[in-house]
Design a protein around this motif. Structure first.
Motif, PDB file in Angstrom:
ATOM      1  N   PHE A 236       0.884  -1.096   0.076  1.00  0.00           N
ATOM      2  CA  PHE A 236       0.038  -0.060  -0.032  1.00  0.00           C
ATOM      3  C   PHE A 236       0.714   1.299  -0.144  1.00  0.00           C
ATOM      4  CE2 PHE A 236      -2.183   3.425   2.505  1.00  0.00           C
ATOM      5  CZ  PHE A 236      -3.239   3.606   1.849  1.00  0.00           C
ATOM      6  N   TYR A 257      -6.509  -2.664  -1.750  1.00  0.00           N
ATOM      7  CA  TYR A 257      -6.850  -1.429  -1.792  1.00  0.00           C
ATOM      8  C   TYR A 257      -8.053  -0.828  -2.770  1.00  0.00           C
ATOM      9  CZ  TYR A 257      -7.293   3.557  -0.642  1.00  0.00           C
ATOM     10  OH  TYR A 257      -7.680   4.976  -0.399  1.00  0.00           O
TER      11      TYR A 257
ATOM     12  N   VAL B  29      -6.862  18.621  -2.528  1.00  0.00           N
ATOM     13  CA  VAL B  29      -8.002  18.026  -3.714  1.00  0.00           C
ATOM     14  C   VAL B  29      -7.009  17.135  -4.344  1.00  0.00           C
ATOM     15  CG1 VAL B  29      -9.228  18.312  -5.840  1.00  0.00           C
ATOM     16  CG2 VAL B  29      -9.747  19.632  -3.761  1.00  0.00           C
ATOM     17  N   GLY B  32      -5.877  14.090  -2.750  1.00  0.00           N
ATOM     18  CA  GLY B  32      -7.233  13.411  -2.175  1.00  0.00           C
ATOM     19  C   GLY B  32      -7.486  12.492  -3.324  1.00  0.00           C
ATOM     20  N   PHE B  33      -7.613  13.239  -4.661  1.00  0.00           N
ATOM     21  CA  PHE B  33      -7.850  12.081  -5.490  1.00  0.00           C
ATOM     22  C   PHE B  33      -6.915  10.773  -5.915  1.00  0.00           C
ATOM     23  CE2 PHE B  33     -10.348  15.364  -7.885  1.00  0.00           C
ATOM     24  CZ  PHE B  33     -11.486  14.642  -8.154  1.00  0.00           C
ATOM     25  N   ASN B  36      -7.578   8.235  -3.300  1.00  0.00           N
ATOM     26  CA  ASN B  36      -8.757   7.651  -3.762  1.00  0.00           C
ATOM     27  C   ASN B  36      -8.406   6.365  -4.836  1.00  0.00           C
ATOM     28  OD1 ASN B  36     -11.257   7.628  -5.792  1.00  0.00           O
ATOM     29  ND2 ASN B  36     -11.669   7.129  -3.682  1.00  0.00           N
ATOM     30  N   HIS B  59      -1.003  15.405   2.133  1.00  0.00           N
ATOM     31  CA  HIS B  59      -2.322  15.633   2.277  1.00  0.00           C
ATOM     32  C   HIS B  59      -2.435  16.155   3.801  1.00  0.00           C
ATOM     33  CE1 HIS B  59      -6.759  14.871   1.337  1.00  0.00           C
ATOM     34  NE2 HIS B  59      -6.754  14.677   2.550  1.00  0.00           N
ATOM     35  N   ALA B  63      -3.767  19.545   5.205  1.00  0.00           N
ATOM     36  CA  ALA B  63      -4.735  19.178   6.067  1.00  0.00           C
ATOM     37  C   ALA B  63      -4.496  20.423   7.444  1.00  0.00           C
ATOM     38  CB  ALA B  63      -5.014  17.998   6.397  1.00  0.00           C
ATOM     39  N   PHE B  66      -4.914  23.615   6.251  1.00  0.00           N
ATOM     40  CA  PHE B  66      -6.306  23.866   6.135  1.00  0.00           C
ATOM     41  C   PHE B  66      -6.906  24.181   7.400  1.00  0.00           C
ATOM     42  CE2 PHE B  66     -10.514  22.264   5.687  1.00  0.00           C
ATOM     43  CZ  PHE B  66     -11.050  22.837   4.429  1.00  0.00           C
ATOM     44  N   MET B 138     -14.962  18.911   6.960  1.00  0.00           N
ATOM     45  CA  MET B 138     -13.959  17.954   6.210  1.00  0.00           C
ATOM     46  C   MET B 138     -12.723  17.984   7.348  1.00  0.00           C
ATOM     47  SD  MET B 138     -14.325  17.583   3.286  1.00  0.00           S
ATOM     48  CE  MET B 138     -13.073  17.158   2.112  1.00  0.00           C
ATOM     49  N   GLY B 142     -11.703  14.220   8.462  1.00  0.00           N
ATOM     50  CA  GLY B 142     -10.506  14.303   8.238  1.00  0.00           C
ATOM     51  C   GLY B 142      -9.669  13.632   9.701  1.00  0.00           C
ATOM     52  N   MET B 145     -10.622  10.184  10.386  1.00  0.00           N
ATOM     53  CA  MET B 145      -9.612   9.142   9.685  1.00  0.00           C
ATOM     54  C   MET B 145      -8.172   9.098  10.343  1.00  0.00           C
ATOM     55  SD  MET B 145     -11.337   9.166   5.887  1.00  0.00           S
ATOM     56  CE  MET B 145     -11.339  10.851   5.618  1.00  0.00           C
ATOM     57  N   MET B 175     -15.553  17.019  -1.181  1.00  0.00           N
ATOM     58  CA  MET B 175     -14.557  17.524  -1.827  1.00  0.00           C
ATOM     59  C   MET B 175     -15.051  18.059  -3.182  1.00  0.00           C
ATOM     60  SD  MET B 175     -11.459  15.391  -3.606  1.00  0.00           S
ATOM     61  CE  MET B 175     -12.501  14.554  -4.745  1.00  0.00           C
ATOM     62  N   PHE B 178     -15.871  21.772  -2.904  1.00  0.00           N
ATOM     63  CA  PHE B 178     -14.861  22.968  -2.933  1.00  0.00           C
ATOM     64  C   PHE B 178     -14.278  23.012  -4.350  1.00  0.00           C
ATOM     65  CE2 PHE B 178     -14.496  21.326   1.214  1.00  0.00           C
ATOM     66  CZ  PHE B 178     -14.534  22.364   2.102  1.00  0.00           C
TER      67      PHE B 178
END
Ligand code: HEM
Ligand code: HEM
Ligand code: SF4
Lengths: 356, 214
Positions: A236, A257, B29, B32-33, B36, B59, B63, B66, B138, B142, B145, B175, B178
């Protein structure tokens, strides 16, 4: 030293198996080996606590996995350190006699209540009845007398599959109906028998329940995310992923994942304790975690092979991937901006700019 | 020829907030993409690479920036100057309701009149407030997590989101707000800058706006 050979315990459970079971539980609890003799002593000498095991809306999978663990010692040890007064799957009594046992224990003795399965509440609870009584009524009768309640499996803890949207029977977990009693959730579909055994042994040894998280799960078993103990974690971090089941990367054992593993969102000891005494768990055999120890997992962890749930637009019947929805709205926004700008420019061409 | 007066409008702290917020969002962003859908997969294998770990690290640095920006804005909503306080943009007074109406009419090209005021127009102010609330969500999802085992975040997270996966889902869906906001925001800043002489865009650098001399 306790008599662990023959008298108090099942003659088929040899001393080696007995010690092995206690050691596994000690390891799962995170206790040092110095504590093992204490666990052994408690398991062998403490008065066996009476346990009433109620089955509601369930598949009996939790009981099956407990009793049919390939390692017979574990189940035997468990059945030996507790006195299982009522359990529909394994009790010898039937009919009125069984109900009598239940009543005797409830009214005359202190006991631990174990609940397996969700409780349906809709339409007066008629969707689950035993001996003519609804699950709601049985729980309301037995729970207030219990000294502690263990909800085994995700159904008893959080409602499980019965409670998945649209939850036709109004199924809920024990903690939604019972208050004022210590409740321990041991979720999982099914949970690892060691987590259950560990909880019981902790209770016998220390005379109190193990520390719990905010969902009432024992921290020794549910204190860490799967993802943080997973053997595929280096893949990962270093960006090596399975793109599709059966592809080259799958054969190489890369991280799952991208095919929907919910390890990053799920708390359980699966990667550490494992199953079936052959050291396996879903990820080790190439299937992502499905998040079965979490509340609402049928609603939020599905689709199991995608990273995120789909967006359901109420009333329209539209179910779409989150990014598709986002892209559509962003596209519409960009188009609206373009049109707005064009109208403004057109208007200015026709009318000319206002003078200051 | 009209004459203009230069008015101080945005404090240094607000401008600092703006650029911390805007720049961190670009990074959030993008990474974040990637989080994912780590699309590079094994493409950059063989070099010294921890792509997923690195993207997540970026990130988190963004963060924290932010989150600090969000805290600054919260402070300014209460203790900022007259234009920065929350009362200035809430559509509860007659004057503010009128401004909201005028702005809508102007943006839909029905009227050419511009209701001049020093701070944000009410429509913009409400969009910023909505964005602020989205930003708070967020931050909450965030940190839930990021520190899943910390009792504090677990308590709040479980109460607000139920489980990690739902927090992640919401985090991902929001997201898109934004990005949508950024498109509209940039467009309307340029639109206003082109149509009105107050010097809107430079105000977020200099803090000053230009108003007709009374
Ligand atoms: C506008 C601000 C933000 C945006 C646009 C954003 C975007 C994203 C996206 C798209 C993901 C991937 C989720 C997925 O689809 O799996 C993500 C993950 C995450 N974000 Fe953010 N985020 C923002 C702010 C924050 C903040 C303030 C924090 C606070 C610490 C944070 C912490 C996290 C964490 C911990 C993850 C999970 C990463 C992982 O487990 O691998 N984010 N973010
Ligand atoms: C180069 C890009 C940008 C420029 C030139 C710019 C310019 C401006 C200007 C001129 C204002 C004041 C507008 C007014 O008085 O109503 C403003 C406010 C604001 N901008 Fe931006 N912006 C940029 C990017 C962004 C981005 C990417 C975001 C976040 C997605 C953002 C979020 C905000 C917010 C939240 C405010 C309100 C400040 C407040 O709370 O008072 N901006 N921006
Ligand atoms: S297989 Fe699942 S739990 Fe393991 S590292 Fe990958 S995402 Fe995490």
């Amino acid at each position: 030293m306790a008599d662990t050979v023959n008298n108090a315990l099942d003659p088929q459970l040899d001393r080696r198996g007995f010690l092995k079971g206690c050691t596994m539980a000690a390891a799962a609890l995170g206790l040092s080996d110095a504590m093992i003799p204490k666990l052994v002593e408690a398991a062998a000498t403490a008065e066996r606590p009476r346990v009433i095991w109620l089955h509601f809306q369930e598949c009996t999978g939790c009981t099956e996995s407990l009793l049919r663990s390939s390692h017979p010692d574990l189940a035997r040890l468990l059945l030996d350190i507790i006195s299982l007064d009522y359990h529909e799957t394994v009790m010898a009594a039937a009919g009125h006699q069984a109900e009598q046992n239940l009543h005797d224990t409830v009214s005359k003795h202190p006991f631990i209540l174990v609940v397996e399965g969700a409780i349906p509440t809709k339409d007066g609870g008629i969707y689950c009845k035993i001996a003519g009584k609804t699950a709601v009524d049985i729980l309301a009768e037995v729970a207030p007398k219990a000294s502690a309640i263990i909800a085994i499996g995700t159904c008893a803890a959080f409602g499980g599959v019965q409670a998945a949207a649209p939850n036709p029977t109004g199924a809920v977990g024990v903690q939604d109906l019972v208050s004022g009693k210590p409740i321990i959730n041991i979720p999982g579909c099914p949970p690892n028998p060691v987590s259950f055994l560990g909880t019981i042994l902790h209770y016998l040894t220390f005379k109190r329940l193990p520390a719990l998280d905010h969902l009432n799960r024992p921290l020794f078993a549910y204190g860490r995310r799967i993802h943080d103990h997973c053997e595929r974690r280096p893949h990962f971090d270093e960006g090596r992923f399975v793109e599709q089941f059966g592809d080259e990367f799958h054969k190489l054992g890369y991280c799952l994942y991208k095919v929907g593993c919910k390890g990053p969102e799920t708390f359980s000891n699966c990667p550490a304790v494992r199953f079936n005494d052959v050291g396996v768990w879903p990820v080790s055999v190439g299937h992502g975690c499905t998040g079965c120890t979490e509340p609402n997992f049928w609603d939020t962890m599905t689709p199991f092979y995608e990273r995120l749930p789909n967006v359901k637009i109420p009333g329209s019947g539209i179910i779409a991937d989150a990014d598709k929805v986002g892209k559509t709205i962003l596209g519409a926004t960009a188009a609206a901006v373009g049109i707005h700008a064009a109208v403004g420019i057109g208007k200015r061409l026709i009318k000319g700019k206002d003078q200051e | 020829m009209a004459t203009y007066e230069k008015h101080h409008c945005w404090s240094v702290l607000l401008r600092l907030f703006h650029w911390m917020f805007a720049l961190s969002i670009v990074f959030l962003v993008t990474t974040g993409f990637y989080i994912n859908n780590p699309w590079t997969n094994t493409m950059i294998e063989g070099s010294l690479s921890f792509p997923m770990a690195t993207m997540r690290y970026i990130h988190y640095v963004a963060a924290y920036t932010f989150s600090a920006a969000v805290a600054i804005r919260l402070f300014l909503y209460i203790f900022g100057n007259a234009q920065e306080r929350i009362w200035d943009i809430l559509p509860f007074t007659k004057r503010n309701l009128n401004n909201l109406k005028m702005t809508l009419l102007q943006y839909s090209y029905i009227s050419d009149k511009h209701d001049e005021r020093l701070g944000h127009n009410i429509l913009a102010g409400l969009a910023y407030l909505f964005t602020f609330i989205a930003a708070v969500i967020m931050v909450l999802s965030g940190f839930f997590m990021l520190y899943p085992e910390a009792s504090f975040w677990q308590g709040w997270g479980v109460m607000l989101f139920g489980n990690q996966q739902f927090a992640r889902f919401l985090h991902h869906l929001l997201m898109w707000w934004f990005m949508i906001f950024a498109v509209i925001h940039l467009y309307l800043c340029i639109w206003n800058d082109a149509n009105e002489p107050e010097g809107l865009i430079s105000s977020i650098f200099t803090g000053a706006k230009f108003k007709h001399k009374a």
